[in-house]
Design a protein around this motif. Sequence first.
Motif, PDB file in Angstrom:
ATOM      1  N   HIS A   1     -13.316 -28.086  15.626  1.00 49.40           N
ATOM      2  CA  HIS A   1     -13.109 -28.710  14.383  1.00 49.40           C
ATOM      3  C   HIS A   1     -14.348 -28.433  13.550  1.00 49.40           C
ATOM      4  N   GLU A   2     -15.575 -28.547  14.036  1.00 47.14           N
ATOM      5  CA  GLU A   2     -16.775 -28.011  13.169  1.00 47.14           C
ATOM      6  C   GLU A   2     -16.553 -26.626  12.645  1.00 47.14           C
ATOM      7  N   CYS A   3     -16.246 -25.903  13.242  1.00 45.40           N
ATOM      8  CA  CYS A   3     -15.913 -24.431  12.591  1.00 45.40           C
ATOM      9  C   CYS A   3     -14.896 -24.720  11.445  1.00 45.40           C
ATOM     10  N   GLY A   4     -13.936 -25.398  11.513  1.00 46.50           N
ATOM     11  CA  GLY A   4     -13.210 -25.401  10.262  1.00 46.50           C
ATOM     12  C   GLY A   4     -13.875 -26.157   9.094  1.00 46.50           C
ATOM     13  N   TYR A   5     -14.769 -27.162   9.476  1.00 44.19           N
ATOM     14  CA  TYR A   5     -15.408 -27.745   8.464  1.00 44.19           C
ATOM     15  C   TYR A   5     -16.441 -26.889   7.766  1.00 44.19           C
ATOM     16  N   GLU A   6     -16.693 -25.650   8.519  1.00 40.78           N
ATOM     17  CA  GLU A   6     -17.747 -24.779   7.668  1.00 40.78           C
ATOM     18  C   GLU A   6     -16.974 -24.147   6.824  1.00 40.78           C
ATOM     19  N   TYR A   7     -15.628 -23.884   6.786  1.00 41.19           N
ATOM     20  CA  TYR A   7     -14.901 -23.421   5.795  1.00 41.19           C
ATOM     21  C   TYR A   7     -14.180 -24.369   4.901  1.00 41.19           C
ATOM     22  N   ASN A   8     -14.776 -25.629   4.761  1.00 43.40           N
ATOM     23  CA  ASN A   8     -14.058 -26.699   3.981  1.00 43.40           C
ATOM     24  C   ASN A   8     -12.524 -26.989   4.531  1.00 43.40           C
ATOM     25  N   CYS A   9     -12.322 -26.602   5.797  1.00 41.47           N
ATOM     26  CA  CYS A   9     -11.032 -27.091   6.140  1.00 41.47           C
ATOM     27  C   CYS A   9     -10.825 -28.422   6.590  1.00 41.47           C
ATOM     28  N   LYS A  10      -9.773 -29.338   6.559  1.00 39.55           N
ATOM     29  CA  LYS A  10      -9.275 -30.353   7.146  1.00 39.55           C
ATOM     30  C   LYS A  10      -8.854 -30.092   8.294  1.00 39.55           C
ATOM     31  N   THR A  11      -8.845 -30.874   9.465  1.00 34.79           N
ATOM     32  CA  THR A  11      -8.434 -30.376  10.805  1.00 34.79           C
ATOM     33  C   THR A  11      -7.579 -31.752  11.230  1.00 34.79           C
ATOM     34  N   VAL A  12      -6.744 -31.533  12.262  1.00 29.25           N
ATOM     35  CA  VAL A  12      -6.043 -32.615  12.995  1.00 29.25           C
ATOM     36  C   VAL A  12      -6.187 -32.395  14.362  1.00 29.25           C
ATOM     37  N   ALA A  13      -6.560 -33.656  15.105  1.00 21.99           N
ATOM     38  CA  ALA A  13      -6.618 -33.772  16.474  1.00 21.99           C
ATOM     39  C   ALA A  13      -5.592 -34.599  16.987  1.00 21.99           C
ATOM     40  N   LEU A  14      -5.003 -33.754  18.021  1.00 20.44           N
ATOM     41  CA  LEU A  14      -3.626 -34.452  18.611  1.00 20.44           C
ATOM     42  C   LEU A  14      -4.251 -34.989  20.053  1.00 20.44           C
ATOM     43  N   ALA A  15      -3.599 -36.144  20.321  1.00 21.08           N
ATOM     44  CA  ALA A  15      -3.775 -36.713  21.451  1.00 21.08           C
ATOM     45  C   ALA A  15      -3.056 -35.899  22.547  1.00 21.08           C
ATOM     46  N   LEU A  16      -3.681 -35.742  23.803  1.00 22.62           N
ATOM     47  CA  LEU A  16      -3.108 -34.793  24.671  1.00 22.62           C
ATOM     48  C   LEU A  16      -1.785 -35.974  25.345  1.00 22.62           C
ATOM     49  N   PRO A  17      -0.781 -35.202  25.110  1.00 21.65           N
ATOM     50  CA  PRO A  17       0.358 -36.503  25.986  1.00 21.65           C
ATOM     51  C   PRO A  17       0.299 -36.386  27.232  1.00 21.65           C
ATOM     52  N   SER A  18       0.634 -37.529  27.652  1.00 22.09           N
ATOM     53  CA  SER A  18       0.713 -37.976  29.168  1.00 22.09           C
ATOM     54  C   SER A  18       1.972 -36.800  29.678  1.00 22.09           C
ATOM     55  N   SER A  19       2.001 -36.866  30.892  1.00 21.96           N
ATOM     56  CA  SER A  19       2.900 -35.911  31.454  1.00 21.96           C
ATOM     57  C   SER A  19       4.160 -36.862  32.090  1.00 21.96           C
ATOM     58  N   LYS A  20       5.194 -36.125  32.464  1.00 25.12           N
ATOM     59  CA  LYS A  20       6.530 -36.898  32.927  1.00 25.12           C
ATOM     60  C   LYS A  20       5.761 -37.872  34.201  1.00 25.12           C
ATOM     61  N   PHE A  21       4.875 -37.188  34.833  1.00 27.27           N
ATOM     62  CA  PHE A  21       4.598 -37.878  36.084  1.00 27.27           C
ATOM     63  C   PHE A  21       3.874 -39.433  35.667  1.00 27.27           C
ATOM     64  N   GLU A  22       3.148 -39.337  34.687  1.00 24.76           N
ATOM     65  CA  GLU A  22       2.426 -40.432  34.149  1.00 24.76           C
ATOM     66  C   GLU A  22       3.515 -41.498  33.508  1.00 24.76           C
ATOM     67  N   HIS A  23       4.603 -40.993  33.013  1.00 26.59           N
ATOM     68  CA  HIS A  23       5.711 -42.186  32.559  1.00 26.59           C
ATOM     69  C   HIS A  23       6.276 -42.853  33.774  1.00 26.59           C
TER      70      HIS A  23
END
Length: 122
Positions: free
Chosen positions: A18-40
Amino acid sequence: AALRRQSVEVLRNLRRLHECGYEYNCKTVALALPSSKFEHDDEADEDPRRVVINEQLEEFAAKSGGRTLFIDLDRGLLQCDIDSDDLYCDGRHFTPAGYDMMAQVMQEPLKQWLDLAAPVQT
């Protein structure tokens, strides 16, 4: 201790990305790691590494001054009316239908965020 080390390393690498993106004035998206089927499954425990990483990603985005949007895929996917067998092809990786649901979960938060970030037309 090994789990914590792994989580710290993953988080360090994600923050740097994300910080690499900031160096180029980019906005970024952080996606939560989804749970696996087993965690459901009601009897399965959540993966503690995933939980820690998601909490830290959400905190990172909250402190980013609007440069990073956090989207909680897990929470969004749990609200979708789709059977977990249709989401995952092998218990961990999404099926095409799972990726479609992922896109639906991401669509509205991204649209709102990008509309807010767009320059005002005069």
